[in-house]
Design an enzyme around this catalytic site. Structure first.
Site, PDB file in Angstrom:
ATOM      1  N   ARG A   1      34.274 -26.272 -18.695  1.00 31.89           N
ATOM      2  CA  ARG A   1      35.429 -25.766 -17.943  1.00 31.89           C
ATOM      3  C   ARG A   1      36.635 -25.857 -18.873  1.00 31.89           C
ATOM      4  O   ARG A   1      36.939 -26.919 -19.413  1.00 31.89           O
ATOM      5  CB  ARG A   1      35.657 -26.602 -16.681  1.00 31.89           C
ATOM      6  CG  ARG A   1      36.959 -26.247 -15.968  1.00 31.89           C
ATOM      7  CD  ARG A   1      37.088 -26.900 -14.607  1.00 31.89           C
ATOM      8  NE  ARG A   1      36.291 -26.199 -13.611  1.00 31.89           N
ATOM      9  CZ  ARG A   1      36.486 -26.292 -12.297  1.00 31.89           C
ATOM     10  NH1 ARG A   1      37.442 -27.050 -11.819  1.00 31.89           N
ATOM     11  NH2 ARG A   1      35.711 -25.631 -11.453  1.00 31.89           N
TER      12      ARG A   1
ATOM     13  N   HIS B   1      35.130 -17.133 -13.028  1.00 33.14           N
ATOM     14  CA  HIS B   1      34.583 -18.342 -12.382  1.00 33.14           C
ATOM     15  C   HIS B   1      33.211 -17.979 -11.790  1.00 33.14           C
ATOM     16  O   HIS B   1      33.028 -17.963 -10.570  1.00 33.14           O
ATOM     17  CB  HIS B   1      35.552 -18.816 -11.296  1.00 33.14           C
ATOM     18  CG  HIS B   1      35.284 -20.205 -10.815  1.00 33.14           C
ATOM     19  ND1 HIS B   1      34.363 -21.044 -11.407  1.00 33.14           N
ATOM     20  CD2 HIS B   1      35.820 -20.919  -9.781  1.00 33.14           C
ATOM     21  CE1 HIS B   1      34.343 -22.196 -10.759  1.00 33.14           C
ATOM     22  NE2 HIS B   1      35.219 -22.138  -9.772  1.00 33.14           N
TER      23      HIS B   1
ATOM     24  N   GLN C   1      31.102 -20.112  -9.069  1.00 33.99           N
ATOM     25  CA  GLN C   1      31.595 -20.051  -7.696  1.00 33.99           C
ATOM     26  C   GLN C   1      31.005 -18.854  -6.965  1.00 33.99           C
ATOM     27  O   GLN C   1      30.673 -18.931  -5.779  1.00 33.99           O
ATOM     28  CB  GLN C   1      33.126 -19.976  -7.691  1.00 33.99           C
ATOM     29  CG  GLN C   1      33.724 -19.986  -6.306  1.00 33.99           C
ATOM     30  CD  GLN C   1      33.521 -21.301  -5.586  1.00 33.99           C
ATOM     31  OE1 GLN C   1      33.868 -22.349  -6.116  1.00 33.99           O
ATOM     32  NE2 GLN C   1      32.969 -21.267  -4.378  1.00 33.99           N
TER      33      GLN C   1
ATOM     34  N   ASP D   1      42.091 -17.244  -2.743  1.00 32.41           N
ATOM     35  CA  ASP D   1      42.202 -18.338  -3.706  1.00 32.41           C
ATOM     36  C   ASP D   1      43.648 -18.818  -3.680  1.00 32.41           C
ATOM     37  O   ASP D   1      44.528 -18.135  -3.116  1.00 32.41           O
ATOM     38  CB  ASP D   1      41.811 -17.810  -5.110  1.00 32.41           C
ATOM     39  CG  ASP D   1      41.703 -18.912  -6.162  1.00 32.41           C
ATOM     40  OD1 ASP D   1      41.709 -20.108  -5.800  1.00 32.41           O
ATOM     41  OD2 ASP D   1      41.611 -18.567  -7.358  1.00 32.41           O
TER      42      ASP D   1
ATOM     43  N   CYS E   1      37.326 -21.001  -2.610  1.00 34.78           N
ATOM     44  CA  CYS E   1      36.680 -21.848  -3.631  1.00 34.78           C
ATOM     45  C   CYS E   1      37.144 -23.305  -3.563  1.00 34.78           C
ATOM     46  O   CYS E   1      36.502 -24.172  -4.149  1.00 34.78           O
ATOM     47  CB  CYS E   1      36.904 -21.260  -5.014  1.00 34.78           C
ATOM     48  SG  CYS E   1      38.637 -20.943  -5.382  1.00 34.78           S
TER      49      CYS E   1
ATOM     50  N   ARG F   1      27.672 -24.940  -4.192  1.00 30.79           N
ATOM     51  CA  ARG F   1      27.915 -25.053  -5.645  1.00 30.79           C
ATOM     52  C   ARG F   1      26.822 -25.910  -6.266  1.00 30.79           C
ATOM     53  O   ARG F   1      26.320 -25.606  -7.355  1.00 30.79           O
ATOM     54  CB  ARG F   1      29.283 -25.682  -5.911  1.00 30.79           C
ATOM     55  CG  ARG F   1      30.470 -24.772  -5.632  1.00 30.79           C
ATOM     56  CD  ARG F   1      30.558 -23.627  -6.615  1.00 30.79           C
ATOM     57  NE  ARG F   1      30.754 -24.089  -7.987  1.00 30.79           N
ATOM     58  CZ  ARG F   1      31.916 -24.487  -8.505  1.00 30.79           C
ATOM     59  NH1 ARG F   1      33.009 -24.428  -7.783  1.00 30.79           N
ATOM     60  NH2 ARG F   1      32.021 -24.900  -9.758  1.00 30.79           N
TER      61      ARG F   1
HETATM   62  N1  NVA Z   1      41.822 -19.863  -9.526  1.00 33.54           N
HETATM   63  C1  NVA Z   1      41.575 -21.284  -9.368  1.00 33.54           C
HETATM   64  C2  NVA Z   1      40.144 -21.536  -9.000  1.00 33.54           C
HETATM   65  C3  NVA Z   1      39.849 -22.975  -8.690  1.00 33.54           C
HETATM   66  C4  NVA Z   1      38.419 -23.243  -8.304  1.00 33.54           C
HETATM   67  C5  NVA Z   1      41.950 -21.983 -10.672  1.00 33.54           C
HETATM   68  O1  NVA Z   1      41.659 -21.462 -11.744  1.00 33.54           O
HETATM   69  O2  NVA Z   1      42.547 -23.051 -10.600  1.00 33.54           O
END
Ligand code: NVA
Length: 204
Positions: A8, A35, A38, A123, A163, A191
């Site tokens: 990540r 992502h 997810q 989101d 998410c 997940r």
């Molecule tokens: N768009 C959010 C997703 C978090 C799961 C981020 O990048 O923080």
């Protein structure tokens, strides 16, 4: 020594470079651009609750960000029709969008985007690393909340996904988040299952 690596990070380039040099599978656990894990969990959750996802109408409301881009790619991969409601200055990447052709439709009006949806997702308005933009984004996104009024124009059986972590009263109303149409906890659990399946797929 590792059989698989999951990363990540922010810059998507970094993960591409790492994967290019790696002799083992590299999984994207979130970058600024995508992502994908997810979306595996989200599709699994829809299939669990409603069955076939191919041909379903899916709406994503909010930032044209990593989640939005992965929704676009999932629409191509799993054959659903995606309606996007994103504020003017927060549109998705034009190349990612163009590659999806007519699988994806963009709407200026979020209520229009939500019409007839079998599944609505959103989101946070400010993603990780964008905390300083919170105030500016709150203003730009104020008409893009998934709330009861929006759910009312979707399919009566529409599912709500996020998410997480969610900000009740910002991108989603508390009522929708806690409604019987919300499947956010199943989605969060999935997940684990989807990523275990991904590891099995990549390692066997
Ligand atoms: N768009 C959010 C997703 C978090 C799961 C981020 O990048 O923080």
């Amino acid at each position: 020594m590792a059989d698989c690596v999951i990363i990540r990070t922010y810059e998507h380039d970094k993960i591409e470079r790492f994967a290019f040099e790696s002799r083992v599978p590299v999984i994207n656990a979130l970058t600024d651009l995508y992502h994908p894990c997810q979306l595996l969990a989200d599709v699994q959750t829809f299939v669990e609750h409603r069955g076939e996802v191919r041909g379903a109408t899916v709406t994503y409301i909010g930032d044209g960000n990593n989640m939005c881009h992965s929704y676009i790619n999932a629409a191509r991969q799993f054959g659903f029709n995606l309606r996007l409601g994103c504020p003017g200055d927060y549109q998705p990447d034009s190349e990612i969008l163009a590659a999806a052709g007519d699988r994806v439709q963009l709407f200026d009006d979020p209520m229009e985007a939500a019409k007839g949806a079998h599944w609505i997702a959103t989101d946070v308005w400010a993603s990780m690393g964008q905390e300083e933009e919170q105030a500016k984004r709150r203003e730009a996104f104020q008409d893009f909340q998934v709330n009861e009024e929006m759910l009312a124009v979707a399919d009566p059986e529409a599912l709500f996904m996020h998410c997480l972590p969610a900000h009740r009263g910002e991108e989603v109303s508390a009522g929708v988040m806690d409604s019987t149409q919300s499947v956010v906890w199943d989605e969060a659990e999935n997940r684990l299952h989807a990523q275990k399946a991904l590891l099995e797929f990549l390692l066997t």
